[in-house]
Write an enzyme that holds these catalytic residues in place. Structure first.
Site, mmCIF file in Angstrom:
data_model
loop_
_atom_site.group_PDB
_atom_site.id
_atom_site.type_symbol
_atom_site.label_atom_id
_atom_site.label_comp_id
_atom_site.label_asym_id
_atom_site.label_seq_id
_atom_site.Cartn_x
_atom_site.Cartn_y
_atom_site.Cartn_z
ATOM 1 N N ASN A 7 0.873 -1.170 0.000
ATOM 2 C CA ASN A 7 0.000 0.000 0.000
ATOM 3 C C ASN A 7 0.912 1.222 0.000
ATOM 4 O OD1 ASN A 7 -1.799 2.046 0.453
ATOM 5 N ND2 ASN A 7 -2.675 1.180 2.314
ATOM 6 N N ARG A 90 -2.437 -1.957 -3.573
ATOM 7 C CA ARG A 90 -3.631 -1.133 -3.449
ATOM 8 C C ARG A 90 -3.451 0.111 -4.326
ATOM 9 N NH1 ARG A 90 -4.686 3.520 0.684
ATOM 10 N NH2 ARG A 90 -6.835 3.995 0.164
ATOM 11 N N HIS A 179 -12.724 3.684 -0.630
ATOM 12 C CA HIS A 179 -12.879 2.649 0.400
ATOM 13 C C HIS A 179 -13.582 1.401 -0.152
ATOM 14 C CE1 HIS A 179 -12.969 5.858 3.857
ATOM 15 N NE2 HIS A 179 -11.752 5.358 3.745
ATOM 16 N N HIS A 207 -17.957 2.983 6.820
ATOM 17 C CA HIS A 207 -16.526 2.910 7.110
ATOM 18 C C HIS A 207 -16.131 4.249 7.726
ATOM 19 C CE1 HIS A 207 -12.228 1.721 6.275
ATOM 20 N NE2 HIS A 207 -12.138 2.998 6.582
ATOM 21 N N ARG A 240 -11.164 16.603 7.079
ATOM 22 C CA ARG A 240 -11.846 16.981 5.819
ATOM 23 C C ARG A 240 -13.262 17.452 6.107
ATOM 24 N NH1 ARG A 240 -10.689 11.295 2.950
ATOM 25 N NH2 ARG A 240 -8.724 11.000 4.043
ATOM 26 N N GLY A 330 -11.570 2.620 12.060
ATOM 27 C CA GLY A 330 -11.095 2.940 13.413
ATOM 28 C C GLY A 330 -12.199 3.402 14.350
ATOM 29 N N ILE A 331 -13.073 4.293 13.884
ATOM 30 C CA ILE A 331 -14.165 4.779 14.729
ATOM 31 C C ILE A 331 -15.289 3.741 14.794
ATOM 32 C CG2 ILE A 331 -15.906 6.602 15.026
ATOM 33 C CD1 ILE A 331 -13.992 8.513 13.524
ATOM 34 N N GLU A 333 -15.255 0.577 14.457
ATOM 35 C CA GLU A 333 -14.927 -0.640 15.204
ATOM 36 C C GLU A 333 -14.725 -0.373 16.698
ATOM 37 O OE1 GLU A 333 -11.522 -2.501 13.270
ATOM 38 O OE2 GLU A 333 -12.421 -2.034 11.323
ATOM 39 N N ASN A 334 -14.268 0.848 17.019
ATOM 40 C CA ASN A 334 -13.791 1.089 18.395
ATOM 41 C C ASN A 334 -14.568 2.107 19.214
ATOM 42 O OD1 ASN A 334 -11.400 -0.634 18.233
ATOM 43 N ND2 ASN A 334 -10.760 0.823 16.662
ATOM 44 N N GLU A 383 -8.520 -4.701 4.580
ATOM 45 C CA GLU A 383 -8.327 -4.436 3.151
ATOM 46 C C GLU A 383 -7.154 -5.230 2.592
ATOM 47 O OE1 GLU A 383 -8.857 -0.414 4.685
ATOM 48 O OE2 GLU A 383 -9.311 0.176 2.634
HETATM 49 P P1 ADP Z 1 -7.598 5.720 8.546
HETATM 50 O O1 ADP Z 1 -8.813 6.279 7.899
HETATM 51 O O2 ADP Z 1 -6.431 6.666 8.547
HETATM 52 O O3 ADP Z 1 -7.271 4.303 8.151
HETATM 53 P P2 ADP Z 1 -8.518 4.537 11.045
HETATM 54 O O4 ADP Z 1 -9.484 3.633 10.379
HETATM 55 O O5 ADP Z 1 -7.373 3.933 11.779
HETATM 56 O O6 ADP Z 1 -7.962 5.668 10.107
HETATM 57 O O7 ADP Z 1 -9.363 5.424 12.086
HETATM 58 C C1 ADP Z 1 -8.801 6.435 12.842
HETATM 59 C C2 ADP Z 1 -9.887 6.980 13.744
HETATM 60 O O8 ADP Z 1 -10.343 5.938 14.622
HETATM 61 C C3 ADP Z 1 -9.430 8.133 14.635
HETATM 62 O O9 ADP Z 1 -10.396 9.154 14.665
HETATM 63 C C4 ADP Z 1 -9.345 7.480 15.993
HETATM 64 O O10 ADP Z 1 -9.610 8.382 17.012
HETATM 65 C C5 ADP Z 1 -10.445 6.444 15.922
HETATM 66 N N1 ADP Z 1 -10.223 5.427 16.943
HETATM 67 C C6 ADP Z 1 -9.235 4.509 17.005
HETATM 68 N N2 ADP Z 1 -9.306 3.805 18.158
HETATM 69 C C7 ADP Z 1 -10.359 4.301 18.860
HETATM 70 C C8 ADP Z 1 -10.946 4.014 20.123
HETATM 71 N N3 ADP Z 1 -10.466 3.063 20.902
HETATM 72 N N4 ADP Z 1 -12.042 4.737 20.485
HETATM 73 C C9 ADP Z 1 -12.526 5.701 19.702
HETATM 74 N N5 ADP Z 1 -12.011 6.026 18.501
HETATM 75 C C10 ADP Z 1 -10.948 5.341 18.081
#
Ligand code: ADP
Length: 397
Positions: A7, A90, A179, A207, A240, A330-331, A333-334, A383
């Site tokens: 990538n 990618r 994406h 996503h 953005r 990231g958001i 999932e977490n 991915e």
């Molecule tokens: P990219 O689009 O660069 O691949 P990611 O998919 O890794 O980014 O997502 C990054 C986002 O995910 C950031 O806003 C980060 O704060 C959020 N994030 C990562 N871990 C957590 C968490 N444990 N709780 C809340 N938000 C999270």
């Protein structure tokens, strides 16, 4: 069978070496700061870490160092690059030229580079990495997987902008969507875990990361998505702005006396959650600040949640129904708070989430209640794995 997934960006080259027998990651890393100075981070599945500053004047030196990291020294995981059956790359922008995963030839690389006008930050970096890879591993087949390809099924009424038609023909100005690899991966996984055929399903895939996009997937095909001509369109993102009235862009540019490049930086790097909160682009910081009473951080979160809600509603209308919603990235999932707020007050649409079931991070789980008409799932994206699978399929053809 071992596959290398690459990538490459304009100044970085991320890689994963995947054993396709059990789809496990053998090693991964990043050659960063290409063209600036250069740094390698390399990690093996056995837990060996290599960190090294090394000059990367171009992608070629970075690729050479990656080869060395995989085959020599304490981070070595294969005896020679001959162990690698194929390389999957990618590529962000395939436009209307590439509608599916493609075998690499000189002509394909040239076409990817020619598309750099439509993806200035990405495509040239991809082409440089592809050329470097061809030089260093001339006998290994290479495959390119495009972020835009999955969205090539979007109907014309959904991808056209209201500009004069000639400019679509002449300059290819239209919605492309991004994406795609992630949306394709998580929707396929959803069908697996629900035990259903994606061909009979209506799904909205969210996503949510630093860049975020929502996609409507009907019968396994993307039928609409929020990102557009570039990954700037759609929902509010880390830095953005997402969708705005185009006249606001020309107005702000004139007020600040911005050049095109300055306006571009303003919209891509200084806006979004960072611009609204004035604090951070990171959703963790936004959540923490919002919980401690920072009204602008709360506003940034509320805008994002509201944008996602509206898109789910819009896509349910566009598809005349909805079977499932996916959260990934990231958001997605977490961040249970983001998922909960998006799904709040959506009972009219058949969405009901179980707050307790939703209270976790980073796993594949269903978060809707048993009586929710629409199933809501958290599905971690991968991915790189999809690129590796596509690459394997191509070389087996
Ligand atoms: P990219 O689009 O660069 O691949 P990611 O998919 O890794 O980014 O997502 C990054 C986002 O995910 C950031 O806003 C980060 O704060 C959020 N994030 C990562 N871990 C957590 C968490 N444990 N709780 C809340 N938000 C999270």
């Amino acid at each position: 069978m071992i596959i290398l997934v690459v990538n490459a960006g304009s100044s970085s080259l991320k890689y994963q070496l995947i054993d396709m027998q059990d789809e496990s990651v053998i090693a991964k890393g990043n050659c960063d700061r290409i063209g600036i100075d250069g740094h390698l981070s390399h990690k093996t599945a056995a837990g060996v870490s290599v960190e090294e500053d090394c000059p990367f004047p171009t992608h070629k030196e970075a690729f050479e160092r990656l080869v060395k990291a995989l085959t020599e020294g304490e981070g070595a995981v294969i005896s020679s690059m001959d162990a690698i059956s194929a390389v999957g790359h990618r590529v962000v922008q395939g436009a209307e030229v590439f509608t599916k995963t493609t075998m690499v030839t000189d002509e394909v690389i040239q076409k990817i580079d020619d598309l750099k006008e439509l993806a200035p930050v990405h495509n040239h970096g991809h082409a440089l990495a592809l050329w470097a890879c061809q030089k260093i591993m001339p006998n290994v087949p290479q495959v390119v997987v495009f972020d835009t390809a999955f969205h090539q099924t979007i109907p014309q009424k959904a991808y056209m902008y209201g500009f004069p038609y000639e400019d679509y023909e002449k300059y290819h100005v239209r919605k492309y969507g991004f994406h795609g690899t992630s949306h394709r991966f998580v929707t396929a996984r959803l069908a697996e875990v629900m035990g259903r055929d994606l061909k009979d399903m209506k799904v909205v895939s969210c996503h949510l990361g630093n860049g975020s996009s929502i996609t409507a997937v009907q019968n396994g095909q993307s039928v609409d998505t929020t990102m557009g001509f570039t990954p700037l369109d759609g929902v509010l993102m880390g830095t953005r702005c997402g969708a705005v009235d185009p006249s606001a862009v020309t107005y702000v540019a004139s007020k600040h006396n911005f050049t095109e490049a300055e306006m571009d930086t303003y919209m891509n790097k200084k806006s979004g959650m960072l611009g609204i909160s004035g604090k951070s682009s990171d959703f963790r910081d936004i959540t923490a600040a919002s919980e401690s009473g920072d009204m602008r951080a709360k506003l940034a979160k509320d805008i994002l949640v509201y944008d996602i809600k509206k898109d789910i509603g819009a896509y349910a209308a566009a598809m005349n129904g909805l079977d499932a919603v996916i959260f990934t990235g990231g958001i997605g999932e977490n961040a249970p708070n983001c998922r909960e707020e998006v799904c709040e007050n959506m009972e009219f649409l058949g969405i009901k989430i179980d707050k307790q079931a939703n209270d976790f991070k980073g796993e594949l789980r269903k978060i809707s209640t048993p009586d929710s008409k629409v199933e809501v799932w958290v599905i971690p994206t991968n991915e790189e794995l999809l690129i590796a699978r596509d690459t394997l399929k191509m070389i087996q053809k």
